[in-house]
Structure formats: structure tokens, C-alpha cells
Design a protein around this motif. Structure first.
Motif, PDB file in Angstrom:
ATOM      1  N   VAL A 342       0.840  -1.202   0.000  1.00 23.09           N
ATOM      2  CA  VAL A 342       0.000   0.000   0.000  1.00 23.09           C
ATOM      3  C   VAL A 342       0.874   1.250   0.000  1.00 23.09           C
ATOM      4  O   VAL A 342       0.664   2.196  -0.774  1.00 23.09           O
ATOM      5  CB  VAL A 342      -0.959  -0.002   1.210  1.00 23.09           C
ATOM      6  CG1 VAL A 342      -1.558   1.386   1.433  1.00 23.09           C
ATOM      7  CG2 VAL A 342      -2.063  -1.017   0.994  1.00 23.09           C
ATOM      8  N   ASN A 343       1.885   1.275   0.866  1.00 19.95           N
ATOM      9  CA  ASN A 343       2.767   2.441   0.918  1.00 19.95           C
ATOM     10  C   ASN A 343       3.562   2.602  -0.371  1.00 19.95           C
ATOM     11  O   ASN A 343       3.809   3.726  -0.829  1.00 19.95           O
ATOM     12  CB  ASN A 343       3.719   2.345   2.116  1.00 19.95           C
ATOM     13  CG  ASN A 343       3.054   2.765   3.412  1.00 19.95           C
ATOM     14  OD1 ASN A 343       2.100   3.540   3.414  1.00 19.95           O
ATOM     15  ND2 ASN A 343       3.546   2.246   4.525  1.00 19.95           N
ATOM     16  N   GLN A 344       3.963   1.481  -0.955  1.00 23.57           N
ATOM     17  CA  GLN A 344       4.685   1.572  -2.215  1.00 23.57           C
ATOM     18  C   GLN A 344       3.788   2.131  -3.312  1.00 23.57           C
ATOM     19  O   GLN A 344       4.213   2.949  -4.136  1.00 23.57           O
ATOM     20  CB  GLN A 344       5.219   0.193  -2.627  1.00 23.57           C
ATOM     21  CG  GLN A 344       6.123   0.211  -3.836  1.00 23.57           C
ATOM     22  CD  GLN A 344       7.319   1.132  -3.674  1.00 23.57           C
ATOM     23  OE1 GLN A 344       7.914   1.210  -2.600  1.00 23.57           O
ATOM     24  NE2 GLN A 344       7.677   1.833  -4.743  1.00 23.57           N
ATOM     25  N   THR A 345       2.533   1.726  -3.299  1.00 30.35           N
ATOM     26  CA  THR A 345       1.567   2.265  -4.258  1.00 30.35           C
ATOM     27  C   THR A 345       1.381   3.762  -4.058  1.00 30.35           C
ATOM     28  O   THR A 345       1.316   4.536  -5.025  1.00 30.35           O
ATOM     29  CB  THR A 345       0.218   1.541  -4.109  1.00 30.35           C
ATOM     30  OG1 THR A 345       0.389   0.149  -4.394  1.00 30.35           O
ATOM     31  CG2 THR A 345      -0.831   2.121  -5.051  1.00 30.35           C
ATOM     32  N   ILE A 346       1.295   4.186  -2.809  1.00 31.59           N
ATOM     33  CA  ILE A 346       1.145   5.609  -2.498  1.00 31.59           C
ATOM     34  C   ILE A 346       2.344   6.396  -3.028  1.00 31.59           C
ATOM     35  O   ILE A 346       2.186   7.474  -3.623  1.00 31.59           O
ATOM     36  CB  ILE A 346       0.972   5.808  -0.983  1.00 31.59           C
ATOM     37  CG1 ILE A 346      -0.406   5.296  -0.542  1.00 31.59           C
ATOM     38  CG2 ILE A 346       1.153   7.273  -0.587  1.00 31.59           C
ATOM     39  CD1 ILE A 346      -0.581   5.214   0.960  1.00 31.59           C
ATOM     40  N   ARG A 347       3.532   5.879  -2.833  1.00 29.28           N
ATOM     41  CA  ARG A 347       4.725   6.588  -3.313  1.00 29.28           C
ATOM     42  C   ARG A 347       4.722   6.699  -4.835  1.00 29.28           C
ATOM     43  O   ARG A 347       5.116   7.735  -5.395  1.00 29.28           O
ATOM     44  CB  ARG A 347       5.984   5.868  -2.829  1.00 29.28           C
ATOM     45  CG  ARG A 347       6.168   5.913  -1.302  1.00 29.28           C
ATOM     46  CD  ARG A 347       7.510   5.338  -0.885  1.00 29.28           C
ATOM     47  NE  ARG A 347       7.653   5.362   0.563  1.00 29.28           N
ATOM     48  CZ  ARG A 347       7.475   4.307   1.349  1.00 29.28           C
ATOM     49  NH1 ARG A 347       7.126   3.135   0.820  1.00 29.28           N
ATOM     50  NH2 ARG A 347       7.610   4.411   2.650  1.00 29.28           N
ATOM     51  N   GLU A 348       4.279   5.649  -5.504  1.00 29.11           N
ATOM     52  CA  GLU A 348       4.229   5.701  -6.967  1.00 29.11           C
ATOM     53  C   GLU A 348       3.170   6.689  -7.449  1.00 29.11           C
ATOM     54  O   GLU A 348       3.402   7.446  -8.399  1.00 29.11           O
ATOM     55  CB  GLU A 348       3.950   4.297  -7.514  1.00 29.11           C
ATOM     56  CG  GLU A 348       5.103   3.321  -7.299  1.00 29.11           C
ATOM     57  CD  GLU A 348       4.745   1.900  -7.688  1.00 29.11           C
ATOM     58  OE1 GLU A 348       3.586   1.676  -8.120  1.00 29.11           O
ATOM     59  OE2 GLU A 348       5.610   1.005  -7.549  1.00 29.11           O
ATOM     60  N   LEU A 349       2.019   6.703  -6.786  1.00 27.41           N
ATOM     61  CA  LEU A 349       0.959   7.638  -7.183  1.00 27.41           C
ATOM     62  C   LEU A 349       1.356   9.087  -6.932  1.00 27.41           C
ATOM     63  O   LEU A 349       0.881   9.998  -7.620  1.00 27.41           O
ATOM     64  CB  LEU A 349      -0.328   7.313  -6.423  1.00 27.41           C
ATOM     65  CG  LEU A 349      -1.041   6.011  -6.818  1.00 27.41           C
ATOM     66  CD1 LEU A 349      -2.190   5.726  -5.851  1.00 27.41           C
ATOM     67  CD2 LEU A 349      -1.564   6.087  -8.245  1.00 27.41           C
ATOM     68  N   SER A 350       2.224   9.311  -5.959  1.00 33.85           N
ATOM     69  CA  SER A 350       2.620  10.681  -5.626  1.00 33.85           C
ATOM     70  C   SER A 350       3.482  11.313  -6.709  1.00 33.85           C
ATOM     71  O   SER A 350       3.759  12.518  -6.664  1.00 33.85           O
ATOM     72  CB  SER A 350       3.370  10.713  -4.290  1.00 33.85           C
ATOM     73  OG  SER A 350       4.638  10.096  -4.404  1.00 33.85           O
ATOM     74  N   ARG A 351       3.903  10.538  -7.694  1.00 33.82           N
ATOM     75  CA  ARG A 351       4.695  11.085  -8.796  1.00 33.82           C
ATOM     76  C   ARG A 351       3.832  11.820  -9.822  1.00 33.82           C
ATOM     77  O   ARG A 351       4.356  12.468 -10.722  1.00 33.82           O
ATOM     78  CB  ARG A 351       5.466   9.963  -9.488  1.00 33.82           C
ATOM     79  CG  ARG A 351       6.484   9.266  -8.574  1.00 33.82           C
ATOM     80  CD  ARG A 351       7.243   8.191  -9.295  1.00 33.82           C
ATOM     81  NE  ARG A 351       8.157   7.509  -8.384  1.00 33.82           N
ATOM     82  CZ  ARG A 351       8.358   6.204  -8.387  1.00 33.82           C
ATOM     83  NH1 ARG A 351       7.726   5.438  -9.254  1.00 33.82           N
ATOM     84  NH2 ARG A 351       9.215   5.658  -7.542  1.00 33.82           N
ATOM     85  N   LYS A 352       2.529  11.712  -9.695  1.00 34.48           N
ATOM     86  CA  LYS A 352       1.644  12.397 -10.622  1.00 34.48           C
ATOM     87  C   LYS A 352       1.729  13.903 -10.421  1.00 34.48           C
ATOM     88  O   LYS A 352       2.031  14.385  -9.323  1.00 34.48           O
ATOM     89  CB  LYS A 352       0.194  11.923 -10.425  1.00 34.48           C
ATOM     90  CG  LYS A 352      -0.063  10.470 -10.804  1.00 34.48           C
ATOM     91  CD  LYS A 352      -1.500  10.081 -10.492  1.00 34.48           C
ATOM     92  CE  LYS A 352      -1.812   8.655 -10.936  1.00 34.48           C
ATOM     93  NZ  LYS A 352      -1.954   8.559 -12.399  1.00 34.48           N
ATOM     94  N   ASP A 353       1.434  14.643 -11.460  1.00 34.71           N
ATOM     95  CA  ASP A 353       1.440  16.106 -11.362  1.00 34.71           C
ATOM     96  C   ASP A 353       0.398  16.574 -10.352  1.00 34.71           C
ATOM     97  O   ASP A 353      -0.738  16.071 -10.330  1.00 34.71           O
ATOM     98  CB  ASP A 353       1.136  16.722 -12.728  1.00 34.71           C
ATOM     99  CG  ASP A 353       2.257  16.510 -13.722  1.00 34.71           C
ATOM    100  OD1 ASP A 353       3.388  16.247 -13.280  1.00 34.71           O
ATOM    101  OD2 ASP A 353       1.992  16.585 -14.944  1.00 34.71           O
ATOM    102  N   GLY A 354       0.777  17.540  -9.538  1.00 34.55           N
ATOM    103  CA  GLY A 354      -0.150  18.106  -8.568  1.00 34.55           C
ATOM    104  C   GLY A 354      -0.344  17.266  -7.322  1.00 34.55           C
ATOM    105  O   GLY A 354      -1.200  17.578  -6.491  1.00 34.55           O
ATOM    106  N   VAL A 355       0.444  16.190  -7.166  1.00 35.04           N
ATOM    107  CA  VAL A 355       0.355  15.319  -5.999  1.00 35.04           C
ATOM    108  C   VAL A 355       1.676  15.420  -5.232  1.00 35.04           C
ATOM    109  O   VAL A 355       2.757  15.315  -5.823  1.00 35.04           O
ATOM    110  CB  VAL A 355       0.083  13.855  -6.402  1.00 35.04           C
ATOM    111  CG1 VAL A 355      -0.053  12.976  -5.154  1.00 35.04           C
ATOM    112  CG2 VAL A 355      -1.165  13.765  -7.262  1.00 35.04           C
ATOM    113  N   TYR A 356       1.590  15.613  -3.922  1.00 37.85           N
ATOM    114  CA  TYR A 356       2.781  15.812  -3.102  1.00 37.85           C
ATOM    115  C   TYR A 356       2.810  14.764  -1.996  1.00 37.85           C
ATOM    116  O   TYR A 356       1.829  14.580  -1.268  1.00 37.85           O
ATOM    117  CB  TYR A 356       2.789  17.223  -2.508  1.00 37.85           C
ATOM    118  CG  TYR A 356       2.675  18.289  -3.574  1.00 37.85           C
ATOM    119  CD1 TYR A 356       3.754  18.609  -4.386  1.00 37.85           C
ATOM    120  CD2 TYR A 356       1.462  18.945  -3.781  1.00 37.85           C
ATOM    121  CE1 TYR A 356       3.639  19.575  -5.374  1.00 37.85           C
ATOM    122  CE2 TYR A 356       1.341  19.910  -4.766  1.00 37.85           C
ATOM    123  CZ  TYR A 356       2.431  20.216  -5.569  1.00 37.85           C
ATOM    124  OH  TYR A 356       2.307  21.166  -6.542  1.00 37.85           O
TER     125      TYR A 356
END
Length: 640
Positions: A342-356
Motif C-alpha cells: 500500500v505504501n509503495q503504491t502511495i509513493r508511486e501515485l505521488s509522482r503524478k502532477d499536482g500530488v505531493y
């Protein structure tokens, strides 16, 4: 002719049920039936310009209880100069085992408002117990019309046992599109009505409504039912026990990967919505108690990994300790704690524009990283008030870097996490909530030893026998005799009469969060703070124990407890008397950078003679007598 008659008859026969359903839906909408469950926000009291989260809305997701929601009213049309953030998540974001005003969203709001006095900061907590990415995806689109400046997401623990989770749905609901469709149908009044009636006529042991002992949003779901003899009877099982039972999800099962995949897709949909609206999203990893909580499920591999982790020296072999504690958590088949995927997924999703990314997993606490510092947890995954303060600080740091606040970073140099202790009533309720939770499955594996009812009765007898006013208030609240607000109001009066000002202020802080639209209460709080502002320690009826983390004098603690109350009152533009009290507080506590920004904001918004007196004091306390003289002269010129 007969051919076309048959066609028309068949068409009418097919369409008739749909017409009847459409008519029923129309009648329900016109009459307003079930409308209370359709709106995420409803008017707050008599003021139709203010809205608050609808406590009945969450009923669409659950059978057996409705989680508590944070009563935080805000203006439907965002005023100029307001920064508005919405928080999405489960019980950890809601603040369990505490009420919402001890969770990280409330601490974050206080922290940001402290260093941004010229702006009104709102951190509106929409988190609820047992909700997961399906729930968040279902209602997140309703937020755009309220013009958010940012969305904060702290979620991931409930992907298996939360509403519509991979570990609890029946086989026919396994496909993602089915679950999404079922949730979408809840927007129909007819479906909502039928669902509610079906649930209300279901298993009576699971369908009773939790009351005061639920800690509502805490996730234990432990209430009281009135028995035949008129006495309050504790619930037979906790909500956590009823949610999971024997629903194990092992690491190599398809349901495990399904939970991770659906979490990624649902959160990705949420991020896309806010990307389209150019609203920044602050997405956090989630923490759980890795070192202090053995695997919840009965699994030999997980137990062995946990035992092996404890054989390493944390100071000399930290990597091995973290590796095996993490592996034990991931192998735990009772998935109340989010796995590392889950945390790894969160880190990958945070690479999207506008996501920190807010990487809570990397927060440092005394004793190591937060997930490996068990003293900061109250149970398997919920933090204590100090841990929530650290999470608030992590969010605040990221927001300050990317949120566009106009104030310089130097204003934050003396703004640490807000770690004030919970009020006395809260401590009693939390003690009861956690004790009840841990007396049942999965914390007690042996069914013969799972006796939550016995534990609850014993604890209530202890409260009943205690002369402590907080114990008596907790007893009355837990058994449903008084509301939480009434309990705090009575306690605040008791403590004030006994000159126990720190305890009184803590109770008043809780009461102000519970009654944020009560001007009489606000006036009373401000009068009280002004009354005790210069009271020496000798004037208080309480002693403060020495502690490395807390002030050692009553005077310092009174200032610490007063500050968030004053900031809230000033943020609501309630009373100009808050300005000097806040600035005096900051100068006395030598938080000079923050005090300077408050002085400058005061000068911009409401300059008066007293402002220049405090400008002079600001220089005097830093040994700058020469710089103070012009401000003294301006003060005396204005008061003449």
C-alpha cells in the motif's frame, strides 16, 4: 394489427416495472424521503450559509452502525482570505482513539493558523471509521463545489475489512465495476430506502445503533443497549471483532493483490479528479505499530518473523530489525494494518502532477522512525496524541513548501508540533475505549478469554466508585446519560471553581470544538483567559509534574493551553481582544518570529494604540531597547 398489438403489449409489459420504479423514485424525491442520506453536507443549524458534514450520509456504507463525523461547520461560499483543506481517510485520520479535535487534522489547522494570522485556515476532517478507497472515491467529487485549496489523504489500512473491502465482500461483488455500480446506485432514493429497510430488519445483534461508548469514529463500535430491567448493557463484541472474525487474507491469495490493485485504481481516480480541477493533493503513506504489536492473525510464519525481529539490537542492527518487523506485518493474514504494498503504491501515485508525498513512514520519533517507536501508538495502528502531532507537522511542512502561503519560511522556525495533552475526560474515555478493544478478538486470540462485556462492567464499576469528577463525567457519557458537550461544560465549571485552570482550559478547548457556533461560549472563554492571563503559579490549585516534553510550571502550561483557543477565536474574527493576548503569549514564550508576523498582521488589519505597546515589548524582550523607543512614543501619542 394483432402483430403490432403484441409488440406494443410486450413493450408495455417490459417497461411497466421501470415506470413504477421511476414513479417511486420521483415520489421519494418530491416528498424528501431518504434525502438526508443523499447529501454529504447539510446546513449547519439555522444559518443556511454554513454547512457541516451530514452524519447520516455514512449510513449508506455500513450495516450495524453509523460512524461519527467531525462537526466542523464552514461557509458554503468560501470567504476571501480563507485557505480550505479537506482530509479524507479512515479512523487514523479521524483521530481514533481520541475525538477528532485531538487528531492530526485539528493539530494541523492550529499549526497553520498560528503562523498565518492574516489568513483563515480550515482543515475540515471528513475521515470516518472503516472507510476505504471505495468510499473515498464515492464521495470525493462532491468536494469541488466548495473550492478546496488542497486535499489531504491518509488512507490504506481498511482496504480489506472496510466498507466494500476485498476481505469482506461476497463473491458476486468481487469485480471492481460491481462495487462501483452498487455505490453509485446508492444515489437513488429508492435504493437507499430499500437498503436501509433491509438492514434494519436484519440480524438484531449486528444492527443495533452504537451510542456513547462507540467512540464513534474510533472503530470499536462498542455501545450500550437498554436491557429489560432498565440497565445499560455493554455490547457483546467490538466492531473490530465483528468486522474481521475469521476472514483471513493471506499474502499469496488473489484477494491480497486485488486489494492493492483496487486501492491503486480508486486513489488514481481521485487524483485525476483533483488534477482536472487544479487542486493539489497531499498524499501520505500510512504507519502502523510494527515493533509493538505481534501479528494479529494466528500464523506461524508471521509469528516467527516477529520473534526473530526482537532478537536484533535496534541500535546496532536497525536494518535487520526493520526488515523482520515489516515482514511480520506483511505476512499477518488478519489485515487491519496496511501492508508495505500500500505504501509503495502511495509513493508511486505521488509522482503524478499536482500530488505531493507526505511520507509519514519516514517520520523520526524519539526511539527511531515512527513505525518502530511503539510508545507513540495506542494499539496496532492508531497513534497517540504525540504521534498525531508529528503527522500534522509532516503535512504542514509539505503544505508550506507547495501550498502557496505568502508568508516567509522564517515564520515557522519556532512552530513545532502541538502536543498538548488531552483533557481529563478524554483520557478516561480513551482508556475505556482501548481497554474494551483489547479485551476482544483479535488482540485476544483464545475465544475463552475474549470477555469484553466483563471488562466493560468492571471498568464502569471502577468509574462509579471514583470521586474524580472526570471519572464521573466519563461514566455518564459512556452510558449515554449526558452528551459529550454537556459533560465538558460541567467539568470546565468544576475545574474553574477549584482553580484547576489547566484542566478547565483543556475541557473548554474540547467544548469549543464541539460547539463552534456558540458566541456565548466564545465570550466566556475569552473572558476567562483574560482573567487568568497574569495569574502566578501560586494562584492555581494544581501542580504540574516535571517532564521533558511538557512545561513544568502551571503558568507555562496555562499559556500553552490558552494559545490554540485564542487562535481559533481570532481566526473566526470573534473579538479584537484576542490580538493582544495572542501576541503577549508568543512574546512571553520567546517565539519572536511568529510574534512578529502576528504583529504585522494586526497592524494591517486592526491597528490601534495597544499594537505599538506590543511592538515595543517585542524589541525589549530581545534586548533591543533603542528599537523599542519609537513604538513607545507612538503608543503614548495615540492614548493621549
Amino acid at each position: 394489427m394483432s402483430y403490432w398489438k403484441n409488440i406494443l403489449f410486450t413493450f408495455a409489459a417490459v417497461m411497466l416495472p421501470f415506470a413504477v420504479l421511476a414513479l417511486a423514485e420521483g415520489v421519494l424525491r418530491v416528498t424528501g424521503l431518504e434525502s438526508e442520506r443523499q447529501e454529504l453536507f447539510i446546513p449547519a443549524g439555522d444559518d443556511d450559509t454554513m454547512v457541516v458534514i451530514n452524519p447520516a450520509f455514512a449510513g449508506r456504507y455500513f450495516s450495524g452502525f453509523t460512524p461519527d463525523t467531525a462537526p466542523q461547520p464552514f461557509r458554503k461560499d468560501k470567504p476571501e482570505g480563507t485557505r480550505r483543506f479537506f482530509v479524507l481517510g479512515g479512523s487514523s485520520a479521524a483521530g481514533f482513539p481520541y475525538n477528532f479535535y485531538y487528531g492530526f487534522p485539528a493539530k494541523l489547522e492550529e499549526m497553520l493558523q498560528k503562523v498565518h494570522p492574516g489568513e483563515h485556515v480550515e482543515v475540515i476532517n471528513l475521515a470516518m471509521t472503516a472507510v476505504n478507497s471505495y468510499t473515498l472515491r464515492d464521495f470525493h467529487r462532491r468536494l469541488a463545489e466548495f473550492d478546496p485549496d488542497g486535499i489531504l489523504i491518509y488512507a490504506g489500512h481498511n482496504e480489506y475489512y472496510g466498507a466494500y473491502g476485498a476481505g469482506v465482500v461476497p463473491g458476486w461483488m468481487r469485480p471492481r465495476w460491481v462495487r462501483r455500480s452498487v455505490l453509485s446506485l446508492q444515489d437513488l432514493h429508492l435504493v437507499s430506502l430499500v437498503t436501509r429497510l433491509f438492514r434494519d430488519t436484519g440480524d438484531t445483534d449486528a444492527a443495533w445503533s452504537p451510542d456513547a461508548g462507540d467512540r464513534g469514529a474510533g472503530g470499536t463500535g462498542d455501545g450500550f443497549r437498554r436491557s429489560d430491567d432498565g440497565h445499560d448493557e455493554p455490547a457483546a463484541r467490538t466492531l473490530m471483532a465483528r468486522m474481521a472474525a475469521d476472514r483471513l487474507v493471506r499474502h499469496d491469495e488473489p484477494r491480497f493483490r486485488e486489494g492493492i490493485r483496487h486501492f491503486e485504481n480508486n486513489i488514481s481516480d481521485i487524483l485525476s479528479t483533483f488534477q482536472d480541477g487544479e487542486v493539489p493533493v497531499y498524499l501520505s503513506t500510512v504507519v502502523s505499530n510494527k515493533a509493538g504489536q505481534r501479528p494479529l492473525g494466528d500464523d506461524a510464519t508471521a509469528d516467527s518473523l516477529f520473534a526473530k525481529a526482537k532478537t536484533f539490537n535496534p541500535e546496532q542492527e536497525p536494518d535487520s530489525v526493520r526488515k523482520y518487523f515489516s515482514a511480520a506485518r506483511d505476512q499477518d493474514p488478519l489485515r487491519f494494518r496496511a501492508p508495505e504494498d500500500v505504501n509503495q503504491t502511495i509513493r508511486e501515485l505521488s509522482r503524478k502532477d499536482g500530488v505531493y508525498l507526505v511520507d509519514a513512514h519516514e517520520i523520526s520519533a524519539s526511539g527511531g522512525l515512527l513505525p518502530f517507536a511503539p510508545s507513540y501508538f495506542t494499539d496496532h495502528l492508531h497513534l497517540d496524541y504525540r504521534g498525531y502531532a508529528l503527522v500534522a507537522e509532516a503535512f504542514g511542512r509539505t503544505i508550506r513548501e507547495h501550498g502557496g502561503f505568502r508568508f516567509k519560511k522564517t515564520a515557522h522556525n519556532d512552530s513545532g508540533p502541538v502536543t498538548a495533552q488531552p483533557d481529563p475526560l478524554e483520557e478516561q474515555i480513551v482508556d475505556y475505549t482501548l481497554g474494551l478493544l483489547k479485551s476482544d478478538f483479535p488482540f485476544v486470540r483464545d475465544p475463552e478469554e475474549q470477555k469484553p462485556q466483563k471488562w466493560a462492567r468492571q471498568r464502569l464499576e471502577e468509574l462509579r466508585a471514583s470521586a474524580d469528577p472526570a471519572s464521573q463525567a466519563a461514566l455518564a457519557y459512556i452510558t449515554g446519560q449526558v452528551t459529550l458537550a454537556d459533560a465538558h461544560a460541567r467539568l470546565a465549571g468544576t475545574y474553574r471553581s477549584a482553580d484547576q485552570h489547566v484542566s478547565a482550559l483543556r475541557s473548554l478547548r474540547a467544548l469549543q470544538y464541539l460547539q463552534p457556533l456558540n458566541p456565548d461560549l466564545d465570550r466566556m472563554i475569552l473572558d476567562y483567559i483574560a482573567e487568568i492571563a497574569d495569574m502566578p503559579d501560586a494562584g492555581s490549585g494544581e501542580e504540574m509534574p516535571a517532564s521533558e516534553d511538557e512545561p513544568t510550571t502551571v503558568r507555562a502550561t496555562i499559556w500553552q493551553e490558552s494559545f490554540p483557543l485564542l487562535v481559533r477565536l481570532k481566526a473566526q474574527s470573534f473579538d479584537e481582544r484576542a490580538w493582544p493576548l495572542i501576541v503577549d503569549n508568543l512574546i512571553r514564550s520567546e517565539q519572536f518570529e511568529t510574534a512578529r508576523y502576528w504583529l504585522e498582521s494586526w497592524e494591517t488589519l486592526q491597528p490601534d494604540a495597544l499594537l505599538y505597546w506590543y511592538f515595543a515589548q517585542w524589541h525589549i524582550r530581545q534586548g533591543q531597547s533603542g528599537e523599542a523607543q519609537p513604538y513607545f512614543r507612538e503608543y503614548y501619542r495615540r492614548v493621549r
